[in-house]
Design a protein around this motif. Sequence first.
Motif, PDB file in Angstrom:
ATOM      1  N   UNK A  74       0.820  -1.210   0.000  1.00  0.00           N
ATOM      2  CA  UNK A  74       0.000   0.000   0.000  1.00  0.00           C
ATOM      3  C   UNK A  74       0.852   1.258   0.000  1.00  0.00           C
ATOM      4  N   UNK A  75       2.002   1.191   0.663  1.00  0.00           N
ATOM      5  CA  UNK A  75       2.881   2.358   0.726  1.00  0.00           C
ATOM      6  C   UNK A  75       4.004   2.268  -0.316  1.00  0.00           C
ATOM      7  N   UNK A  76       3.917   1.298  -1.217  1.00  0.00           N
ATOM      8  CA  UNK A  76       4.923   1.049  -2.262  1.00  0.00           C
ATOM      9  C   UNK A  76       6.334   1.028  -1.681  1.00  0.00           C
ATOM     10  N   UNK A  77       6.511   0.218  -0.641  1.00  0.00           N
ATOM     11  CA  UNK A  77       7.799   0.159   0.038  1.00  0.00           C
ATOM     12  C   UNK A  77       8.931  -0.192  -0.917  1.00  0.00           C
ATOM     13  N   UNK A 160       2.890  12.719  -1.472  1.00  0.00           N
ATOM     14  CA  UNK A 160       1.432  12.749  -1.370  1.00  0.00           C
ATOM     15  C   UNK A 160       0.887  11.340  -1.133  1.00  0.00           C
ATOM     16  N   UNK A 161       1.433  10.351  -1.836  1.00  0.00           N
ATOM     17  CA  UNK A 161       0.971   8.977  -1.669  1.00  0.00           C
ATOM     18  C   UNK A 161       1.265   8.474  -0.256  1.00  0.00           C
ATOM     19  N   UNK A 162       2.428   8.825   0.271  1.00  0.00           N
ATOM     20  CA  UNK A 162       2.754   8.427   1.639  1.00  0.00           C
ATOM     21  C   UNK A 162       1.791   9.069   2.635  1.00  0.00           C
ATOM     22  N   UNK A 163       1.499  10.336   2.466  1.00  0.00           N
ATOM     23  CA  UNK A 163       0.558  11.023   3.363  1.00  0.00           C
ATOM     24  C   UNK A 163      -0.814  10.340   3.329  1.00  0.00           C
ATOM     25  N   UNK A 164      -1.256   9.988   2.122  1.00  0.00           N
ATOM     26  CA  UNK A 164      -2.576   9.367   1.989  1.00  0.00           C
ATOM     27  C   UNK A 164      -2.637   8.039   2.738  1.00  0.00           C
ATOM     28  N   UNK A 165      -1.610   7.211   2.557  1.00  0.00           N
ATOM     29  CA  UNK A 165      -1.587   5.925   3.248  1.00  0.00           C
ATOM     30  C   UNK A 165      -1.563   6.113   4.759  1.00  0.00           C
ATOM     31  N   UNK A 168      -4.983   7.245   5.911  1.00  0.00           N
ATOM     32  CA  UNK A 168      -5.925   6.124   5.802  1.00  0.00           C
ATOM     33  C   UNK A 168      -5.716   5.127   6.943  1.00  0.00           C
ATOM     34  N   UNK A 169      -4.478   4.906   7.315  1.00  0.00           N
ATOM     35  CA  UNK A 169      -4.172   3.978   8.411  1.00  0.00           C
ATOM     36  C   UNK A 169      -4.806   4.474   9.719  1.00  0.00           C
ATOM     37  N   UNK A 170      -4.653   5.768   9.995  1.00  0.00           N
ATOM     38  CA  UNK A 170      -5.230   6.317  11.219  1.00  0.00           C
ATOM     39  C   UNK A 170      -6.754   6.276  11.156  1.00  0.00           C
ATOM     40  N   UNK A 171      -7.319   6.596   9.994  1.00  0.00           N
ATOM     41  CA  UNK A 171      -8.775   6.563   9.845  1.00  0.00           C
ATOM     42  C   UNK A 171      -9.330   5.163  10.071  1.00  0.00           C
ATOM     43  N   UNK A 172      -8.521   4.146   9.780  1.00  0.00           N
ATOM     44  CA  UNK A 172      -8.959   2.760   9.947  1.00  0.00           C
ATOM     45  C   UNK A 172      -8.648   2.216  11.340  1.00  0.00           C
TER      46      UNK A 172
END
Length: 201
Positions: A74-77, A160-165, A168-172
């Motif tokens: 999800x975070x494209x590690x 931006x993608x890192x911020x979104x993930x 989303x993690x906190x929201x979940x």
Amino acid sequence: MAADDEAGGGDVLRLLRTGTEAAHESVERTLDLLDPGLDRPRLTAVLTRMHGFWRAAEATLDGWATRCPDDADAVTWSARRRAGLFADDLVALGATPAGTEPALPPVTDTDDALGRLYVLEGSTLGGTFIDRHLAALPALSDVRLRAFSPYGAQTGAMWHAFRRVTRDRVAAGGDAEAMLSAASDTFRALADWCRPTGVAA
């Protein structure tokens, strides 16, 4: 780290930014990479320490990615690894890649991983300024380094993608305070590890 203009009062990115501000400033003072008098030997010393640190940090994140592959994807590690770039930059400077690395605590879960990644990924934002500074130094005009700004024109999109993930993690149900603790610990470990370069803390 750059200010996160989307952050609201309870936003995890704002928590991370404000909660690690002092530790972040300590790292910047320790590295002092925007010093107009930066020369090749000191840059090489700093890069050697950074290479060792990234190698250790990425090893802990690899362990997490093995245990939590969906979160890592999800975070494209796999696209965010930079230790190899630091090694290549050292070779470009005529130096040997780091032979030692710090002993970092393992990453226990995804909240811990995102806190550590906040430090590693946030450094790509400041890295664009470091790149421009290094390009203007006559002593470094013959070398092009890649590790400070690994994403080039995609730097903003990757952040931006890192911020979104992370949001989303906190929201979940993720633990923002655990992320902050991991980020703070990572900043402190980075400052401590790089201090032997001789730069004041």
